[in-house]
Design a protein around this motif. Structure first.
Motif, PDB file in Angstrom:
ATOM      1  N   ASP A 196       0.834  -1.308   0.017  1.00  0.00           N
ATOM      2  CA  ASP A 196       0.006  -0.206  -0.051  1.00  0.00           C
ATOM      3  C   ASP A 196       0.959   0.998   0.156  1.00  0.00           C
ATOM      4  O   ASP A 196       1.979   1.288   0.496  1.00  0.00           O
ATOM      5  N   TYR A 197       0.286   2.405  -0.394  1.00  0.00           N
ATOM      6  CA  TYR A 197       0.909   3.561  -0.436  1.00  0.00           C
ATOM      7  C   TYR A 197       0.567   4.620   0.705  1.00  0.00           C
ATOM      8  O   TYR A 197      -0.637   4.272   1.224  1.00  0.00           O
ATOM      9  N   GLU A 198       1.332   5.515   1.027  1.00  0.00           N
ATOM     10  CA  GLU A 198       1.001   6.470   1.902  1.00  0.00           C
ATOM     11  C   GLU A 198       2.067   7.862   1.673  1.00  0.00           C
ATOM     12  O   GLU A 198       3.170   7.798   1.907  1.00  0.00           O
ATOM     13  N   GLY A 199       1.411   8.932   1.064  1.00  0.00           N
ATOM     14  CA  GLY A 199       2.158  10.124   0.872  1.00  0.00           C
ATOM     15  C   GLY A 199       2.268  10.963   1.788  1.00  0.00           C
ATOM     16  O   GLY A 199       1.244  11.166   2.825  1.00  0.00           O
ATOM     17  N   GLU A 200       3.472  11.361   2.172  1.00  0.00           N
ATOM     18  CA  GLU A 200       3.850  12.139   3.237  1.00  0.00           C
ATOM     19  C   GLU A 200       4.715  13.200   3.074  1.00  0.00           C
ATOM     20  O   GLU A 200       5.560  13.119   2.362  1.00  0.00           O
ATOM     21  N   VAL A 201       4.673  14.323   4.192  1.00  0.00           N
ATOM     22  CA  VAL A 201       5.748  15.258   4.075  1.00  0.00           C
ATOM     23  C   VAL A 201       6.841  14.987   4.976  1.00  0.00           C
ATOM     24  O   VAL A 201       6.531  14.452   6.021  1.00  0.00           O
ATOM     25  N   VAL A 202       8.042  15.117   4.618  1.00  0.00           N
ATOM     26  CA  VAL A 202       9.043  14.792   5.533  1.00  0.00           C
ATOM     27  C   VAL A 202       9.679  15.989   5.738  1.00  0.00           C
ATOM     28  O   VAL A 202       9.983  17.015   5.084  1.00  0.00           O
ATOM     29  N   ILE A 203      10.243  16.022   7.216  1.00  0.00           N
ATOM     30  CA  ILE A 203      11.231  17.363   7.559  1.00  0.00           C
ATOM     31  C   ILE A 203      12.272  16.610   8.187  1.00  0.00           C
ATOM     32  O   ILE A 203      12.440  15.434   8.777  1.00  0.00           O
ATOM     33  N   VAL A 204      13.547  17.155   7.951  1.00  0.00           N
ATOM     34  CA  VAL A 204      14.902  16.736   8.066  1.00  0.00           C
ATOM     35  C   VAL A 204      15.555  17.737   9.119  1.00  0.00           C
ATOM     36  O   VAL A 204      15.449  18.759   9.184  1.00  0.00           O
ATOM     37  N   ILE A 219      14.650  22.646  11.983  1.00  0.00           N
ATOM     38  CA  ILE A 219      14.424  21.947  10.569  1.00  0.00           C
ATOM     39  C   ILE A 219      15.531  22.692   9.784  1.00  0.00           C
ATOM     40  O   ILE A 219      15.778  23.801   9.415  1.00  0.00           O
ATOM     41  N   ALA A 220      16.138  21.630   9.034  1.00  0.00           N
ATOM     42  CA  ALA A 220      17.094  22.135   7.870  1.00  0.00           C
ATOM     43  C   ALA A 220      16.415  21.861   6.321  1.00  0.00           C
ATOM     44  O   ALA A 220      16.736  22.750   5.500  1.00  0.00           O
ATOM     45  N   ALA A 221      15.509  21.063   6.181  1.00  0.00           N
ATOM     46  CA  ALA A 221      15.006  20.762   4.859  1.00  0.00           C
ATOM     47  C   ALA A 221      13.870  20.102   4.758  1.00  0.00           C
ATOM     48  O   ALA A 221      13.172  19.388   6.015  1.00  0.00           O
ATOM     49  N   LEU A 222      13.046  20.136   3.794  1.00  0.00           N
ATOM     50  CA  LEU A 222      11.865  19.312   3.569  1.00  0.00           C
ATOM     51  C   LEU A 222      12.164  18.296   2.407  1.00  0.00           C
ATOM     52  O   LEU A 222      12.956  18.502   1.488  1.00  0.00           O
ATOM     53  N   SER A 223      11.333  17.138   2.509  1.00  0.00           N
ATOM     54  CA  SER A 223      11.118  16.407   1.332  1.00  0.00           C
ATOM     55  C   SER A 223       9.842  15.537   1.201  1.00  0.00           C
ATOM     56  O   SER A 223       9.078  15.946   2.038  1.00  0.00           O
ATOM     57  N   LEU A 224       9.736  14.391   0.546  1.00  0.00           N
ATOM     58  CA  LEU A 224       8.621  13.723   0.473  1.00  0.00           C
ATOM     59  C   LEU A 224       8.564  12.109   0.662  1.00  0.00           C
ATOM     60  O   LEU A 224       9.957  11.874   0.423  1.00  0.00           O
ATOM     61  N   CYS A 225       7.645  11.553   0.995  1.00  0.00           N
ATOM     62  CA  CYS A 225       7.964  10.156   1.358  1.00  0.00           C
ATOM     63  C   CYS A 225       6.443   9.317   0.897  1.00  0.00           C
ATOM     64  O   CYS A 225       5.422   9.895   0.980  1.00  0.00           O
ATOM     65  N   PRO A 241      21.555  16.109  13.436  1.00  0.00           N
ATOM     66  CA  PRO A 241      21.355  16.540  12.035  1.00  0.00           C
ATOM     67  C   PRO A 241      21.266  15.312  11.377  1.00  0.00           C
ATOM     68  O   PRO A 241      22.077  14.483  11.214  1.00  0.00           O
ATOM     69  N   GLY A 242      20.304  15.444  10.080  1.00  0.00           N
ATOM     70  CA  GLY A 242      20.146  14.310   9.271  1.00  0.00           C
ATOM     71  C   GLY A 242      18.974  13.458   9.731  1.00  0.00           C
ATOM     72  O   GLY A 242      18.633  12.684   8.753  1.00  0.00           O
TER      73      GLY A 242
END
Length: 290
Positions: free
Chosen positions: A129-137, A154-160, A242-243
């Motif tokens: 199954d899928y689950e779309g999400e916002v990522v914070i780094v 927070i350093a950055a954003l990504s997607l998951c 970090p990371g």
């Protein structure tokens, strides 16, 4: 001018990092040998500077020459938030109001692939199954971080695409670890977008499409637990460094919630999109065929 997006990628069998620009890919790892990966770049507080300086360089590779990897190759922690949108809580039909604290679980880096790589359906179950999400780094270490200070970490954003093997989430009485950690069952990427301020994440649209069909749609302003709350809560019990990657929850509309359920199958294409971040796209293959 929009700031460049920073990605980890492979070219010619070698892992590198760089900026994805309108001109192509700028290899920043070749210019900054003091930082082996984007994790060290983040630790040095240099992510935004590298993103800004990328415009000064010509592209080293065309976009179609690279294979994307997950943006942080060896994060110390990947912590995921469960049930963080109101309609998602209602899906459980247990009559319970939204909880006071977020549900959390851990994923391993090996359970993710990068943008463009296929998710792998294991032979043990058809219920991918899928689950779309916002990522914070996380960019700055901290323990017991106050909500008022949280966004400064927070350093950055990504997607998951937090791919899940549904029947393996229910293999035991309490834990979801097994169903959340099959090798290559989810994805993170395509890149990191440097974090600037709260307006960048306060009310952005998050959608998931499967084969072009809209399946999930919500806005971060509706999250039960805000980005500030998530960081403050997690840092109560563990030091964020970090990371570290925090996957912040998925809207309603996963395949498990259809009657009958609609599981991912080889040939499907899943696109997770968030305003200002980008589109994370992955296909699906059966294990042993990729």
């Amino acid at each position: 001018m929009s700031m460049a997006r920073l990605a980890t990628f492979t070219v010619g069998g070698k892992a590198r990092y760089g900026a994805i620009t309108g001109k192509g890919v700028v290899d920043l790892s070749a210019r900054h040998g003091q930082w082996p990966t984007l994790r060290e770049v983040i630790e040095a507080g240099a992510l935004r500077r590298l993103a800004e300086e990328a415009d000064a360089f010509a592209a080293d590779f065309p976009l179609d020459a690279i294979a994307y990897d997950i943006p942080i190759p060896s994060p110390e922690k990947i912590i995921c938030v469960g049930v963080n949108y109101p309609d998602r809580n209602e899906e459980y039909k247990d009559g319970q109001a939204a909880p006071a604290n977020p549900s959390l679980f851990i994923r391993f880096p090996r359970s993710f692939v990068g943008h463009g790589a296929p998710l792998v359906r294991p032979p043990d179950s058809s219920q991918l199954d899928y689950e779309g999400e916002v990522v914070i780094v996380i960019g700055k270490a901290g323990r017991r971080i106050a909500q008022a200070d949280a966004l400064g970490h927070i350093a950055a954003l990504s997607l998951c695409n937090e791919g899940t093997i549904r029947d393996w989430v229910r293999h035991a009485k309490f834990n979801v670890t097994q169903g959340k950690n099959f090798d290559r069952s989810g994805s993170i990427g395509p890149w990191l977008v440097p974090f600037t301020d709260e307006a960048q994440i306060a009310d952005i649209a998050l959608t998931t499409r499967v084969n072009g069909e809209l399946r999930q749609q919500d806005r971060t302003s509706r999250m039960i637990f805000s980005f500030r709350k998530i960081i403050a809560y997690i840092s109560t019990f563990t030091t964020l460094v970090p990371g570290d990657i925090i996957v912040t929850g998925t809207p309603t509309g996963a395949g498990a919630r259809f009657e009958p359920p609609i599981w991912l199958k080889p040939g499907d294409v899943i696109e997770v999109e968030a305003e200002g971040v980008g589109v994370l796209r992955n296909g699906v293959v059966d294990e042993g065929t990729s």
